[in-house]
Scaffold this motif. Structure first.
Motif, PDB file in Angstrom:
ATOM      1  N   ARG A 167      -3.932   0.240  -3.491  1.00 51.22           N
ATOM      2  CA  ARG A 167      -4.566   0.339  -2.312  1.00 51.22           C
ATOM      3  C   ARG A 167      -6.004   0.192  -2.131  1.00 51.22           C
ATOM      4  O   ARG A 167      -6.615   0.569  -3.253  1.00 51.22           O
ATOM      5  CB  ARG A 167      -4.234   1.738  -1.732  1.00 51.22           C
ATOM      6  CG  ARG A 167      -2.762   2.228  -1.802  1.00 51.22           C
ATOM      7  CD  ARG A 167      -2.560   3.434  -1.040  1.00 51.22           C
ATOM      8  NE  ARG A 167      -2.204   3.160   0.340  1.00 51.22           N
ATOM      9  CZ  ARG A 167      -1.734   4.022   1.235  1.00 51.22           C
ATOM     10  NH1 ARG A 167      -1.261   4.934   0.645  1.00 51.22           N
ATOM     11  NH2 ARG A 167      -1.215   3.691   2.291  1.00 51.22           N
ATOM     12  N   ASN A 198       2.298  -0.695  -0.015  1.00 54.57           N
ATOM     13  CA  ASN A 198       2.539  -0.281   1.423  1.00 54.57           C
ATOM     14  C   ASN A 198       4.120  -0.183   1.518  1.00 54.57           C
ATOM     15  O   ASN A 198       4.620  -0.551   0.558  1.00 54.57           O
ATOM     16  CB  ASN A 198       1.996  -1.084   2.266  1.00 54.57           C
ATOM     17  CG  ASN A 198       2.372  -2.558   2.120  1.00 54.57           C
ATOM     18  OD1 ASN A 198       3.611  -3.070   1.661  1.00 54.57           O
ATOM     19  ND2 ASN A 198       1.413  -3.393   2.277  1.00 54.57           N
ATOM     20  N   ASN A 199       4.510   0.161   2.554  1.00 51.90           N
ATOM     21  CA  ASN A 199       5.920   0.456   2.765  1.00 51.90           C
ATOM     22  C   ASN A 199       6.974  -0.565   2.780  1.00 51.90           C
ATOM     23  O   ASN A 199       7.946  -0.760   1.976  1.00 51.90           O
ATOM     24  CB  ASN A 199       6.227   1.306   4.109  1.00 51.90           C
ATOM     25  CG  ASN A 199       5.755   2.825   3.985  1.00 51.90           C
ATOM     26  OD1 ASN A 199       5.707   3.287   2.738  1.00 51.90           O
ATOM     27  ND2 ASN A 199       5.492   3.464   5.228  1.00 51.90           N
TER      28      ASN A 199
END
Length: 182
Positions: free
Chosen positions: A155, A172-173
């Protein structure tokens, strides 16, 4: 360290998750002790492990690659390809390369690192794809029929992959769902 263990449970599959391996931080081979010798102190912790995973925190095999200018503070790190013998001596099978140093020597340095990892029989994960491609994953087949998937991501890095630019796998999702689907 055992993170979770059910009382009276029979162990079916052991996974070792090692943290950052940064051979550029003063850990060197010497005439009397090569990279495998250096790993010997940790080797007992990796005995009887079915799958070992580590994060390689610097590029390797970057001869003739120039370091790229850094946006923020910090040094550019690199190590010789031979330093991967440390990981192989521990039985590591997956080397995460989703980190803030993998592009210290540009795309060529990242590519050479991934190739050096593959030449040692390890699987590099987490860098070098754009968002149009599915994420890198590693799937371990267990003796009891279950499959364990491994995905490496990071990230808040300027080198994160974009739709039209390869880079570090973003944590991320959407990318997690894509990794699970794969």
């Amino acid at each position: 360290m055992i993170l979770w263990e059910k009382e009276n449970a029979q162990v079916e599959f052991r996974i070792a998750l090692a943290g950052d391996y940064l051979p550029a931080a003063g850990l060197n081979s010497t005439e009397n002790c090569d990279w495998k010798c250096r790993a010997a102190k940790l080797a007992p912790y990796f005995e009887n492990i079915d799958l070992a995973i580590a994060n390689l925190e610097c590029p390797v095999a970057i001869e003739s690659c120039a370091p790229r200018p850094k946006i923020g503070l910090g040094d550019s790190f690199s190590a010789p390809a031979a330093s991967l013998e440390y990981l192989t001596a521990l039985g590591v099978k997956v080397a995460g390369i989703a980190n803030n140093h993998i592009y210290d020597y540009g795309s060529a340095g990242r590519h050479r690192t991934a190739e050096a990892i593959k030449q040692k029989g390890l699987t590099p994960l987490g860098s070098g794809r754009d968002l149009r491609e599915s994420p890198d994953i590693f799937v371990a087949e267990t003796p009891f029929g279950a499959r364990i998937g491994v995905w490496a991501a990071a990230r808040n890095l300027p080198e994160l992959a974009a739709r039209n630019r390869p880079g570090v796998e973003p944590a991320n999702n959407a990318r997690a769902r894509a990794a699970i689907a794969k």
